[in-house]
Design a protein around this motif. Structure first.
Motif, mmCIF file in Angstrom:
data_model
loop_
_atom_site.group_PDB
_atom_site.id
_atom_site.type_symbol
_atom_site.label_atom_id
_atom_site.label_comp_id
_atom_site.label_asym_id
_atom_site.label_seq_id
_atom_site.Cartn_x
_atom_site.Cartn_y
_atom_site.Cartn_z
ATOM 1 N N ARG A 36 32.811 -7.431 17.408
ATOM 2 C CA ARG A 36 32.481 -8.254 18.265
ATOM 3 C C ARG A 36 33.062 -6.874 20.297
ATOM 4 O O ARG A 36 31.947 -7.340 21.050
ATOM 5 C CB ARG A 36 32.714 -9.322 19.089
ATOM 6 N N TYR A 37 34.417 -6.360 19.789
ATOM 7 C CA TYR A 37 34.303 -5.770 20.798
ATOM 8 C C TYR A 37 33.693 -4.327 21.568
ATOM 9 O O TYR A 37 32.998 -4.103 22.171
ATOM 10 C CB TYR A 37 35.960 -5.617 20.389
ATOM 11 N N GLY A 38 33.708 -4.239 20.056
ATOM 12 C CA GLY A 38 32.454 -2.634 19.955
ATOM 13 C C GLY A 38 31.309 -3.182 20.469
ATOM 14 O O GLY A 38 30.570 -1.687 20.821
ATOM 15 N N TRP A 39 30.485 -4.393 19.825
ATOM 16 C CA TRP A 39 29.403 -4.460 20.878
ATOM 17 C C TRP A 39 29.429 -4.191 22.564
ATOM 18 O O TRP A 39 28.186 -4.097 22.801
ATOM 19 C CB TRP A 39 28.866 -5.701 20.170
ATOM 20 N N LEU A 40 30.578 -5.382 22.609
ATOM 21 C CA LEU A 40 31.039 -5.536 24.615
ATOM 22 C C LEU A 40 30.674 -3.488 25.048
ATOM 23 O O LEU A 40 30.328 -3.880 26.255
ATOM 24 C CB LEU A 40 31.912 -6.181 24.662
ATOM 25 N N ILE A 41 31.672 -2.703 24.256
ATOM 26 C CA ILE A 41 31.583 -1.634 24.797
ATOM 27 C C ILE A 41 30.344 -0.762 24.589
ATOM 28 O O ILE A 41 30.497 -0.461 25.850
ATOM 29 C CB ILE A 41 32.583 -1.127 24.051
ATOM 30 N N VAL A 42 29.191 -1.822 23.703
ATOM 31 C CA VAL A 42 27.992 -0.743 23.499
ATOM 32 C C VAL A 42 27.433 -1.173 24.711
ATOM 33 O O VAL A 42 26.649 -0.805 25.211
ATOM 34 C CB VAL A 42 26.950 -0.828 22.162
ATOM 35 N N ALA A 43 26.919 -3.025 25.050
ATOM 36 C CA ALA A 43 26.167 -2.818 26.130
ATOM 37 C C ALA A 43 26.793 -2.921 27.074
ATOM 38 O O ALA A 43 26.169 -2.584 28.810
ATOM 39 C CB ALA A 43 26.946 -4.648 25.682
ATOM 40 N N LYS A 44 27.994 -2.644 27.514
ATOM 41 C CA LYS A 44 28.844 -1.686 29.269
ATOM 42 C C LYS A 44 28.108 -0.644 29.673
ATOM 43 O O LYS A 44 27.795 0.069 30.085
ATOM 44 C CB LYS A 44 30.248 -2.034 29.131
ATOM 45 N N THR A 45 28.235 -0.132 27.964
ATOM 46 C CA THR A 45 27.602 1.150 28.356
ATOM 47 C C THR A 45 26.617 1.469 28.262
ATOM 48 O O THR A 45 25.817 2.448 29.475
ATOM 49 C CB THR A 45 27.878 2.171 26.903
ATOM 50 N N VAL A 46 25.237 0.941 28.020
ATOM 51 C CA VAL A 46 24.278 1.005 28.164
ATOM 52 C C VAL A 46 23.783 0.271 30.161
ATOM 53 O O VAL A 46 23.379 0.970 30.659
ATOM 54 C CB VAL A 46 22.896 -0.169 27.577
ATOM 55 N N LEU A 47 24.516 -0.858 30.442
ATOM 56 C CA LEU A 47 24.428 -1.191 31.825
ATOM 57 C C LEU A 47 24.217 -0.292 32.711
ATOM 58 O O LEU A 47 24.370 0.366 33.917
ATOM 59 C CB LEU A 47 25.142 -2.284 31.490
ATOM 60 N N THR A 48 25.744 0.442 31.934
ATOM 61 C CA THR A 48 26.272 2.037 32.901
ATOM 62 C C THR A 48 24.965 2.802 33.260
ATOM 63 O O THR A 48 24.959 3.596 34.226
ATOM 64 C CB THR A 48 27.882 2.913 32.456
ATOM 65 N N GLY A 49 24.651 2.657 32.050
ATOM 66 C CA GLY A 49 23.410 4.305 31.942
ATOM 67 C C GLY A 49 22.418 3.669 33.209
ATOM 68 O O GLY A 49 21.483 4.639 33.797
ATOM 69 N N VAL A 50 22.265 2.166 32.805
ATOM 70 C CA VAL A 50 21.565 1.833 33.394
ATOM 71 C C VAL A 50 21.095 1.661 35.394
ATOM 72 O O VAL A 50 20.336 2.339 35.939
ATOM 73 C CB VAL A 50 20.723 0.364 33.328
ATOM 74 N N ILE A 51 22.455 1.425 35.271
ATOM 75 C CA ILE A 51 22.969 1.886 37.132
ATOM 76 C C ILE A 51 22.915 2.861 37.592
ATOM 77 O O ILE A 51 22.599 3.486 38.914
ATOM 78 C CB ILE A 51 24.515 1.387 37.234
ATOM 79 N N ALA A 52 23.170 3.955 36.733
ATOM 80 C CA ALA A 52 23.364 5.510 37.052
ATOM 81 C C ALA A 52 21.915 5.883 37.655
ATOM 82 O O ALA A 52 21.271 6.494 38.761
ATOM 83 C CB ALA A 52 24.083 6.080 35.993
ATOM 84 N N LEU A 53 20.661 5.197 36.065
ATOM 85 C CA LEU A 53 18.993 5.478 36.881
ATOM 86 C C LEU A 53 18.740 4.887 38.425
ATOM 87 O O LEU A 53 18.459 5.487 38.788
ATOM 88 C CB LEU A 53 18.289 4.462 35.557
#
Length: 360
Positions: free
Chosen positions: A295-312
């Motif tokens: 579950r911790y890994g899922w959160l890391i993946v989710a936050k990484t994806v959100l950071t990428g969207v914010i960057a775009l």
């Protein structure tokens, strides 16, 4: 013939930044209407992500073992989210005078005045949320009993970190009130320094203190927190106070864009570093498979994806909207900024859950 008298037209009272003298923007809405969308997006996104991520990562309840109440399970991440967002807003609003510059005080001072008032309010909310978080954190350690706050603060580093953060928030409010009274005679650098220092104790409440290379991990996490707060807080200040002041926005947005670029690099690299290290050092977990199996890994993946969207979204503002704003064109900056802040709110909510989620 009848002599016709031509009366000269009165001068246009609207200042160059597009805001009429009565304070109403050109679309007829009052200034109080402007901050609602970006602030609502940030808070709503954060609350939604914090609640959902907490629900997804809560450990199961065992029969016969005292467990914290649901009020503590969900109240703690919510108050921690409020703490983070209020501290972020205080930092961004304190930073705004530096982004505005001091070359044209007649134009910038009305905006800076509002920013100083709102920074005091944000600091007071931050202080209250830190104190409530302390009580709830103490209650989490002693389920079913009256929380022993004094013992929690004395013995647990996270408790001391929250009290230090609350103290910095109170100091930020006090210095902010001096700035309200005396203006920029109270340097913006001092207010930014106090708000930033108040964020530094917060990483001790998460996983950053759990592994062998403690010092390197703490530095990385603190850079992550400061970078995210500067980026998000700066955008909050621009979206709330400058979205309809085109001339000021055109002068300020390039300065903020440079800051946001540095913050993106720091936040991205430090976030990946801390998340990967936690997974690498977790016994019984194999990396990178643990990104998908824990579950911790899922959160890391989710936050990484959100950071990428914010960057775009940030890239859209920098490369498409900023040149148009510089030319004086009408843009949808307010809408795009509100959208970006909503995604930032989601990222903050996930980040709160990460600090509490079991790694394994």
């Amino acid at each position: 013939m009848t002599e016709t008298t031509v009366r000269p037209m009165p001068p246009d009272p609207t200042p160059p930044d597009g805001t009429p003298p009565d304070g109403r923007p050109s679309d007829g809405r009052r200034p109080a209407d402007r901050p609602r969308l970006p602030i609502a997006g940030l808070v709503t996104g954060g609350l939604l992500a914090a609640v959902v991520a907490t629900w997804a990562t809560l450990p199961g309840r065992a029969v016969g073992i005292p467990m914290p109440s649901l009020a503590v399970d969900y109240g703690l991440p919510i108050t921690r989210l409020i703490l983070d967002l209020a501290a972020t807003a205080a930092l961004g609003l304190s930073l705004l005078p530096k982004l505005l510059g001091f070359g044209d005080p007649a134009r910038t001072e009305p905006v800076a005045t509002r920013a100083r008032h709102w920074a005091v309010l944000a600091s007071l909310v931050w202080c209250a949320a830190a104190l409530v978080s302390t009580v709830l954190s103490a209650a989490e350690l002693t389920p079913g009993q009256t929380p022993d706050i004094a013992t929690y603060v004395a013995r647990i580093p996270a408790g001391r970190g929250l009290i230090v953060s609350a103290s910095c928030a109170l100091l930020s409010a006090a210095v902010g009130m001096l700035a309200v009274r005396f203006g920029e005679k109270v340097p913006a650098e001092l207010r930014v320094l106090i708000a930033g220092f108040g964020l530094l104790p917060l990483p001790v409440t998460g996983h950053a203190s759990n592994w062998y290379w403690h010092d390197l991990s703490m530095v990385s996490m603190e850079l992550h927190v400061i970078g995210a707060a500067s980026w998000t807080g700066g955008l909050v200040a621009l979206a709330v106070l400058l979205a309809r002041r085109r001339e000021l926005l055109a002068a300020t947005l390039p300065r903020f864009s440079r800051l946001a670029t540095y913050a993106l690099v720091i936040v991205g690299l430090s976030g990946i570093f801390n998340g990967v290290v936690e997974l690498l050092l977790t016994p019984g977990e194999s990396f990178p498979g643990s990104l998908l199996t824990s579950r911790y890994g899922w959160l890391i993946v989710a936050k990484t994806v959100l950071t990428g969207v914010i960057a775009l979204l940030g890239a859209n503002i920098r490369w498409r909207l900023m040149p148009a704003i510089g030319r004086g064109s009408v843009t949808a900056f307010a809408g795009w900024a509100a959208f970006e802040l909503t995604i930032m709110g989601l990222a903050y909510g996930v980040a709160v859950a990460i600090t509490r989620a079991p790694v394994a």
